[in-house]
Design a protein around this motif. Structure first.
Motif, PDB file in Angstrom:
ATOM      1  N   VAL A  91       0.835  -1.210   0.000  1.00 41.94           N
ATOM      2  CA  VAL A  91       0.000   0.000   0.000  1.00 41.94           C
ATOM      3  C   VAL A  91       0.868   1.257   0.000  1.00 41.94           C
ATOM      4  O   VAL A  91       0.542   2.253  -0.650  1.00 41.94           O
ATOM      5  CB  VAL A  91      -0.945  -0.007   1.220  1.00 41.94           C
ATOM      6  CG1 VAL A  91      -1.675   1.340   1.347  1.00 41.94           C
ATOM      7  CG2 VAL A  91      -1.941  -1.147   1.111  1.00 41.94           C
ATOM      8  N   LEU A  92       1.991   1.194   0.687  1.00 48.43           N
ATOM      9  CA  LEU A  92       2.895   2.354   0.758  1.00 48.43           C
ATOM     10  C   LEU A  92       3.462   2.707  -0.605  1.00 48.43           C
ATOM     11  O   LEU A  92       3.855   3.853  -0.849  1.00 48.43           O
ATOM     12  CB  LEU A  92       4.038   2.059   1.736  1.00 48.43           C
ATOM     13  CG  LEU A  92       3.636   1.701   3.172  1.00 48.43           C
ATOM     14  CD1 LEU A  92       4.868   1.333   3.984  1.00 48.43           C
ATOM     15  CD2 LEU A  92       2.883   2.850   3.819  1.00 48.43           C
ATOM     16  N   LEU A  93       3.530   1.712  -1.506  1.00 49.82           N
ATOM     17  CA  LEU A  93       4.068   1.939  -2.850  1.00 49.82           C
ATOM     18  C   LEU A  93       2.967   2.122  -3.888  1.00 49.82           C
ATOM     19  O   LEU A  93       3.262   2.309  -5.070  1.00 49.82           O
ATOM     20  CB  LEU A  93       4.952   0.746  -3.267  1.00 49.82           C
ATOM     21  CG  LEU A  93       6.206   0.475  -2.437  1.00 49.82           C
ATOM     22  CD1 LEU A  93       6.951  -0.715  -3.027  1.00 49.82           C
ATOM     23  CD2 LEU A  93       7.101   1.695  -2.371  1.00 49.82           C
ATOM     24  N   GLY A  94       1.734   2.029  -3.441  1.00 50.76           N
ATOM     25  CA  GLY A  94       0.645   2.074  -4.402  1.00 50.76           C
ATOM     26  C   GLY A  94       0.620   0.836  -5.266  1.00 50.76           C
ATOM     27  O   GLY A  94       0.206   0.863  -6.428  1.00 50.76           O
ATOM     28  N   ALA A  95       1.068  -0.273  -4.695  1.00 48.69           N
ATOM     29  CA  ALA A  95       1.137  -1.544  -5.418  1.00 48.69           C
ATOM     30  C   ALA A  95       0.229  -2.557  -4.733  1.00 48.69           C
ATOM     31  O   ALA A  95      -0.495  -2.229  -3.784  1.00 48.69           O
ATOM     32  CB  ALA A  95       2.575  -2.046  -5.455  1.00 48.69           C
ATOM     33  N   ASP A  96       0.267  -3.802  -5.219  1.00 47.86           N
ATOM     34  CA  ASP A  96      -0.493  -4.856  -4.559  1.00 47.86           C
ATOM     35  C   ASP A  96       0.476  -5.875  -3.966  1.00 47.86           C
ATOM     36  O   ASP A  96       1.696  -5.799  -4.165  1.00 47.86           O
ATOM     37  CB  ASP A  96      -1.489  -5.513  -5.514  1.00 47.86           C
ATOM     38  CG  ASP A  96      -0.833  -6.090  -6.759  1.00 47.86           C
ATOM     39  OD1 ASP A  96       0.307  -6.606  -6.653  1.00 47.86           O
ATOM     40  OD2 ASP A  96      -1.437  -6.046  -7.842  1.00 47.86           O
ATOM     41  N   SER A  97      -0.077  -6.847  -3.250  1.00 44.27           N
ATOM     42  CA  SER A  97       0.774  -7.806  -2.547  1.00 44.27           C
ATOM     43  C   SER A  97       1.569  -8.684  -3.509  1.00 44.27           C
ATOM     44  O   SER A  97       2.685  -9.117  -3.186  1.00 44.27           O
ATOM     45  CB  SER A  97      -0.075  -8.688  -1.625  1.00 44.27           C
ATOM     46  OG  SER A  97      -1.086  -9.357  -2.358  1.00 44.27           O
ATOM     47  N   VAL A  98       1.018  -8.942  -4.696  1.00 39.80           N
ATOM     48  CA  VAL A  98       1.749  -9.734  -5.695  1.00 39.80           C
ATOM     49  C   VAL A  98       3.000  -8.980  -6.145  1.00 39.80           C
ATOM     50  O   VAL A  98       4.093  -9.550  -6.227  1.00 39.80           O
ATOM     51  CB  VAL A  98       0.848 -10.054  -6.910  1.00 39.80           C
ATOM     52  CG1 VAL A  98       1.675 -10.719  -8.017  1.00 39.80           C
ATOM     53  CG2 VAL A  98      -0.293 -10.958  -6.494  1.00 39.80           C
ATOM     54  N   GLN A  99       2.853  -7.685  -6.442  1.00 40.54           N
ATOM     55  CA  GLN A  99       4.005  -6.879  -6.859  1.00 40.54           C
ATOM     56  C   GLN A  99       5.042  -6.791  -5.752  1.00 40.54           C
ATOM     57  O   GLN A  99       6.247  -6.853  -6.008  1.00 40.54           O
ATOM     58  CB  GLN A  99       3.530  -5.486  -7.266  1.00 40.54           C
ATOM     59  CG  GLN A  99       2.709  -5.446  -8.543  1.00 40.54           C
ATOM     60  CD  GLN A  99       2.091  -4.085  -8.788  1.00 40.54           C
ATOM     61  OE1 GLN A  99       1.435  -3.509  -7.920  1.00 40.54           O
ATOM     62  NE2 GLN A  99       2.317  -3.546  -9.984  1.00 40.54           N
ATOM     63  N   MET A 100       4.576  -6.662  -4.519  1.00 38.81           N
ATOM     64  CA  MET A 100       5.496  -6.586  -3.386  1.00 38.81           C
ATOM     65  C   MET A 100       6.267  -7.892  -3.256  1.00 38.81           C
ATOM     66  O   MET A 100       7.481  -7.899  -3.001  1.00 38.81           O
ATOM     67  CB  MET A 100       4.714  -6.307  -2.098  1.00 38.81           C
ATOM     68  CG  MET A 100       5.593  -5.841  -0.955  1.00 38.81           C
ATOM     69  SD  MET A 100       6.298  -4.207  -1.302  1.00 38.81           S
ATOM     70  CE  MET A 100       7.805  -4.323  -0.331  1.00 38.81           C
ATOM     71  N   SER A 101       5.568  -9.005  -3.433  1.00 40.93           N
ATOM     72  CA  SER A 101       6.221 -10.309  -3.353  1.00 40.93           C
ATOM     73  C   SER A 101       7.272 -10.451  -4.448  1.00 40.93           C
ATOM     74  O   SER A 101       8.372 -10.972  -4.198  1.00 40.93           O
ATOM     75  CB  SER A 101       5.178 -11.423  -3.478  1.00 40.93           C
ATOM     76  OG  SER A 101       5.777 -12.691  -3.458  1.00 40.93           O
ATOM     77  N   GLN A 102       6.962  -9.982  -5.639  1.00 43.57           N
ATOM     78  CA  GLN A 102       7.910 -10.069  -6.747  1.00 43.57           C
ATOM     79  C   GLN A 102       9.162  -9.240  -6.465  1.00 43.57           C
ATOM     80  O   GLN A 102      10.284  -9.652  -6.794  1.00 43.57           O
ATOM     81  CB  GLN A 102       7.242  -9.600  -8.036  1.00 43.57           C
ATOM     82  CG  GLN A 102       6.178 -10.548  -8.556  1.00 43.57           C
ATOM     83  CD  GLN A 102       5.424  -9.999  -9.742  1.00 43.57           C
ATOM     84  OE1 GLN A 102       5.545  -8.817 -10.085  1.00 43.57           O
ATOM     85  NE2 GLN A 102       4.635 -10.847 -10.394  1.00 43.57           N
ATOM     86  N   ILE A 103       8.996  -8.085  -5.849  1.00 44.52           N
ATOM     87  CA  ILE A 103      10.148  -7.252  -5.487  1.00 44.52           C
ATOM     88  C   ILE A 103      11.007  -7.972  -4.460  1.00 44.52           C
ATOM     89  O   ILE A 103      12.240  -8.028  -4.572  1.00 44.52           O
ATOM     90  CB  ILE A 103       9.673  -5.887  -4.944  1.00 44.52           C
ATOM     91  CG1 ILE A 103       9.098  -5.036  -6.068  1.00 44.52           C
ATOM     92  CG2 ILE A 103      10.834  -5.150  -4.255  1.00 44.52           C
ATOM     93  CD1 ILE A 103       8.455  -3.736  -5.589  1.00 44.52           C
ATOM     94  N   GLU A 104      10.364  -8.561  -3.457  1.00 44.31           N
ATOM     95  CA  GLU A 104      11.113  -9.197  -2.371  1.00 44.31           C
ATOM     96  C   GLU A 104      11.732 -10.525  -2.780  1.00 44.31           C
ATOM     97  O   GLU A 104      12.630 -11.023  -2.094  1.00 44.31           O
ATOM     98  CB  GLU A 104      10.210  -9.386  -1.154  1.00 44.31           C
ATOM     99  CG  GLU A 104       9.819  -8.054  -0.506  1.00 44.31           C
ATOM    100  CD  GLU A 104       9.045  -8.206   0.786  1.00 44.31           C
ATOM    101  OE1 GLU A 104       8.907  -7.203   1.505  1.00 44.31           O
ATOM    102  OE2 GLU A 104       8.593  -9.337   1.092  1.00 44.31           O
ATOM    103  N   PHE A 105      11.311 -11.092  -3.889  1.00 44.56           N
ATOM    104  CA  PHE A 105      11.931 -12.304  -4.418  1.00 44.56           C
ATOM    105  C   PHE A 105      12.907 -11.994  -5.549  1.00 44.56           C
ATOM    106  O   PHE A 105      13.497 -12.907  -6.129  1.00 44.56           O
ATOM    107  CB  PHE A 105      10.864 -13.289  -4.913  1.00 44.56           C
ATOM    108  CG  PHE A 105      10.263 -14.129  -3.827  1.00 44.56           C
ATOM    109  CD1 PHE A 105      10.907 -15.265  -3.366  1.00 44.56           C
ATOM    110  CD2 PHE A 105       9.059 -13.763  -3.244  1.00 44.56           C
ATOM    111  CE1 PHE A 105      10.359 -16.036  -2.354  1.00 44.56           C
ATOM    112  CE2 PHE A 105       8.501 -14.535  -2.224  1.00 44.56           C
ATOM    113  CZ  PHE A 105       9.154 -15.674  -1.777  1.00 44.56           C
ATOM    114  N   GLY A 106      13.098 -10.713  -5.857  1.00 41.18           N
ATOM    115  CA  GLY A 106      14.035 -10.325  -6.907  1.00 41.18           C
ATOM    116  C   GLY A 106      13.492 -10.529  -8.302  1.00 41.18           C
ATOM    117  O   GLY A 106      14.217 -10.331  -9.288  1.00 41.18           O
ATOM    118  N   ILE A 107      12.233 -10.918  -8.407  1.00 47.21           N
ATOM    119  CA  ILE A 107      11.645 -11.167  -9.720  1.00 47.21           C
ATOM    120  C   ILE A 107      11.362  -9.857 -10.440  1.00 47.21           C
ATOM    121  O   ILE A 107      11.427  -9.773 -11.668  1.00 47.21           O
ATOM    122  CB  ILE A 107      10.353 -12.002  -9.574  1.00 47.21           C
ATOM    123  CG1 ILE A 107      10.685 -13.358  -8.958  1.00 47.21           C
ATOM    124  CG2 ILE A 107       9.661 -12.181 -10.925  1.00 47.21           C
ATOM    125  CD1 ILE A 107       9.462 -14.181  -8.608  1.00 47.21           C
ATOM    126  N   ALA A 108      11.054  -8.818  -9.673  1.00 49.95           N
ATOM    127  CA  ALA A 108      10.795  -7.490 -10.236  1.00 49.95           C
ATOM    128  C   ALA A 108      11.797  -6.499  -9.670  1.00 49.95           C
ATOM    129  O   ALA A 108      12.174  -6.578  -8.491  1.00 49.95           O
ATOM    130  CB  ALA A 108       9.366  -7.039  -9.926  1.00 49.95           C
TER     131      ALA A 108
END
Length: 283
Positions: A34-51
């Motif tokens: 929410v802090l990034l204006g994103a969703d949990s899927v996008q956040m997960s991708q960032i934290e797994f290095g996928i995005a």
């Protein structure tokens, strides 16, 4: 940013560090999204290095996570914005991914520490030694891949032999120095190479002799790469299932202590050089 099909170990590490900061702040992934204006899927991708993640987003997350470590934040920003395509990319598709990840890790390392008991450390190996080692451990390797493995290992030596070498410390057990991976001439050349490299001011070589009493550290083989800040240090260990990159704070502290214990019982650099010279004269 587009999704990555195969993130590098460095990209994965950035995601891991962002997750550590989030968890330390007591936030769930969906709350951080929410802090990034994103969703949990996008956040997960960032934290797994996928995005990927931009500098602005890294700094925004750090602020919301109440991280006040400016050096760590700067290091994470550098990781997020790094677009380096190093020499190791030439081997993508022809060598396993861990080879490339190790090269990238070394390229960004601020220092390097090794402990070896059975083989000469990779950064000190001659071409003949490396070829004999790869040939024996994986005898079914096609000639082209064997050549690539050896070439890659020789090019990795740039971090201690190039124009901007990093500090390098290694502790080598006598067993690794005595085992003849190749023939007698190759063994002598390998010892000579260690002696020559150890003359550099930024290189420290220490030896643990067989006759050391009370030494129980034969399982402490490691590659320790220093990050931009201590939190970003990395341990690399070979395991039966492949190469493992270790980054937890507890494990980093454990291996820092282990290295100092092994270093403390080894011969000092001068006595180590004399010891290696004596082994060479026996060949």
């Amino acid at each position: 940013m587009p999704r990555r099909r195969q993130p590098t170990a460095r990209q994965v590490r950035l995601g891991i560090e962002l997750r550590k900061l989030r968890e330390a702040a007591g936030l769930k992934a969906r709350e951080a999204a929410v802090l990034l204006g994103a969703d949990s899927v996008q956040m997960s991708q960032i934290e797994f290095g996928i995005a990927g993640v931009s500098e602005e987003r890294v700094r925004r997350l750090a602020a919301h996570y109440a991280c006040t470590d400016d050096e760590l934040i700067a290091a994470l920003v550098a990781m997020a914005t790094d677009r380096t395509r190093g020499w190791w990319e030439e081997y993508r598709g022809s060598l396993p991914t861990p080879f490339l990840d190790l090269s990238e890790l070394e390229h960004h390392a601020k220092f390097r520490r090794d402990v070896e008991f059975l083989h000469v450390p990779g950064l000190l190996q001659t071409e003949d030694y490396a070829r004999a080692l790869f040939s024996f451990t994986t005898p079914e390797l096609p000639r082209s891949e064997l050549d690539a493995c050896v070439s890659h290992r020789m090019r990795r030596r740039a971090i201690i032999e190039g124009s901007r070498p990093i500090p390098y410390e290694t502790v080598i057990h006598e067993a690794a120095l005595r085992i003849r991976v190749g023939d007698r001439a190759a063994a002598r050349a390998q010892l000579d190479r260690i002696l020559t490299t150890s003359e550099a001011d930024h290189v420290t070589v220490r030896v643990i002799p067989f006759n050391l009493d009370g030494f129980a550290g034969a399982g402490s083989t490691m590659v320790y790469a220093g990050g931009a800040v201590p939190q970003l240090d990395t341990i690399v260990r070979d395991a039966p299932h492949g190469t493992t990159f270790i980054d937890s704070a507890a494990q980093l502290n454990h291996f820092r202590t282990l290295f100092r214990k092994v270093e403390a019982v080894s011969l000092d650099p001068k006595r180590s050089r004399d010891f290696i010279h004596q082994l060479a004269t026996e060949l």
